[in-house]
Motif scaffolding. Structure first.
Motif, short mmCIF file in Angstrom:
data_model
loop_
_atom_site.label_atom_id
_atom_site.label_comp_id
_atom_site.label_asym_id
_atom_site.label_seq_id
_atom_site.Cartn_x
_atom_site.Cartn_y
_atom_site.Cartn_z
N LYS A 1 -17.73 -17.58 -37.34
CA LYS A 1 -16.60 -18.26 -36.68
C LYS A 1 -15.74 -19.00 -37.70
CE LYS A 1 -18.38 -18.70 -32.03
NZ LYS A 1 -18.65 -19.59 -30.91
N GLY B 1 -15.56 -11.86 -31.26
CA GLY B 1 -16.71 -12.67 -30.88
C GLY B 1 -17.90 -11.81 -30.49
N LYS C 1 -6.14 -14.73 -34.44
CA LYS C 1 -5.47 -15.30 -33.27
C LYS C 1 -6.45 -15.46 -32.12
CE LYS C 1 -1.16 -13.11 -34.56
NZ LYS C 1 -0.31 -11.96 -34.31
N THR C 2 -6.19 -16.42 -31.28
CA THR C 2 -7.06 -16.74 -30.15
C THR C 2 -7.28 -15.52 -29.26
OG1 THR C 2 -6.26 -19.01 -30.18
CG2 THR C 2 -7.40 -18.29 -28.19
N GLU C 3 -6.21 -14.76 -28.97
CA GLU C 3 -6.35 -13.60 -28.08
C GLU C 3 -7.16 -12.47 -28.71
OE1 GLU C 3 -2.35 -13.45 -30.16
OE2 GLU C 3 -3.34 -14.92 -28.91
N GLU C 4 -7.34 -12.48 -30.00
CA GLU C 4 -8.14 -11.45 -30.69
C GLU C 4 -9.59 -11.86 -30.84
OE1 GLU C 4 -6.02 -11.24 -34.35
OE2 GLU C 4 -4.49 -9.88 -33.57
N ARG C 5 -9.91 -13.09 -30.52
CA ARG C 5 -11.25 -13.60 -30.79
C ARG C 5 -12.32 -13.06 -29.85
NH1 ARG C 5 -10.39 -19.79 -32.79
NH2 ARG C 5 -9.45 -19.18 -34.76
N TYR C 6 -11.94 -12.60 -28.66
CA TYR C 6 -12.96 -12.12 -27.72
C TYR C 6 -13.71 -10.93 -28.30
CZ TYR C 6 -15.37 -10.06 -23.84
OH TYR C 6 -16.34 -9.52 -23.04
N GLU D 1 -13.56 -16.44 -39.23
CA GLU D 1 -12.44 -16.12 -38.34
C GLU D 1 -11.30 -17.11 -38.53
OE1 GLU D 1 -13.48 -16.27 -34.24
OE2 GLU D 1 -14.76 -14.51 -34.34
N ALA D 2 -11.64 -18.39 -38.52
CA ALA D 2 -10.62 -19.43 -38.66
C ALA D 2 -9.95 -19.34 -40.03
CB ALA D 2 -11.25 -20.80 -38.47
#
Length: 127
Positions: free
Chosen positions: A96, A113, A105-110, A99-100
């Motif tokens: 994680k 994840g 982007k938030t929408e790509e994190r799923y 990632e940061a």
């Protein structure tokens, strides 16, 4: 504490994973004992004290073995799963952070994840 372990470190994540495993197993080890007893008794119908249901298994274990009967597998279980969960959460925390750092982007994190979870489980299993 944050002063001892640091905040957002692999050591903190490892400690969180270990504690999560220890606390969760207080509830689900007794459930596993009852489920396994029912499965075994279902295969061995001629066994004395065979149980017909989960409630009957619960009563039988409690009357024959006491509360300790529900936790007889506690130590071996912890020897396997505490290190696994510690390593899993430490690896997941580092992924994680990556990632940061990469600006995901938030929408790509799923989807990432999900991949991180599988990768963390692979690292923990290999260790």
């Amino acid at each position: 504490s944050k002063e001892t372990l640091g905040e957002g470190t692999a050591l903190t994540d490892f400690a969180v994973g270990m504690n999560a495993q220890l606390l969760a197993s207080i509830a689900y080890i007794p459930r596993d004992i009852v489920v396994e007893r029912c499965a075994i008794d279902g295969q061995l119908k001629s066994q004395v004290g065979s149980t017909a249901s989960s409630a009957a298994a619960l009563r039988t274990i409690l009357s024959a073995e006491g509360l300790a009967g529900f936790y007889r597998a506690f130590l071996p279980h912890q020897l396997v799963w505490v290190p696994f969960n510690g390593i899993f959460f430490a690896a997941l925390g580092k992924l994680k952070e990556a990632e940061a750092a990469l600006g995901v982007k938030t929408e790509e994190r799923y989807l990432l994840g999900v991949a991180n979870t599988f990768a963390s489980a692979g690292v923990a299993a290999a260790a």
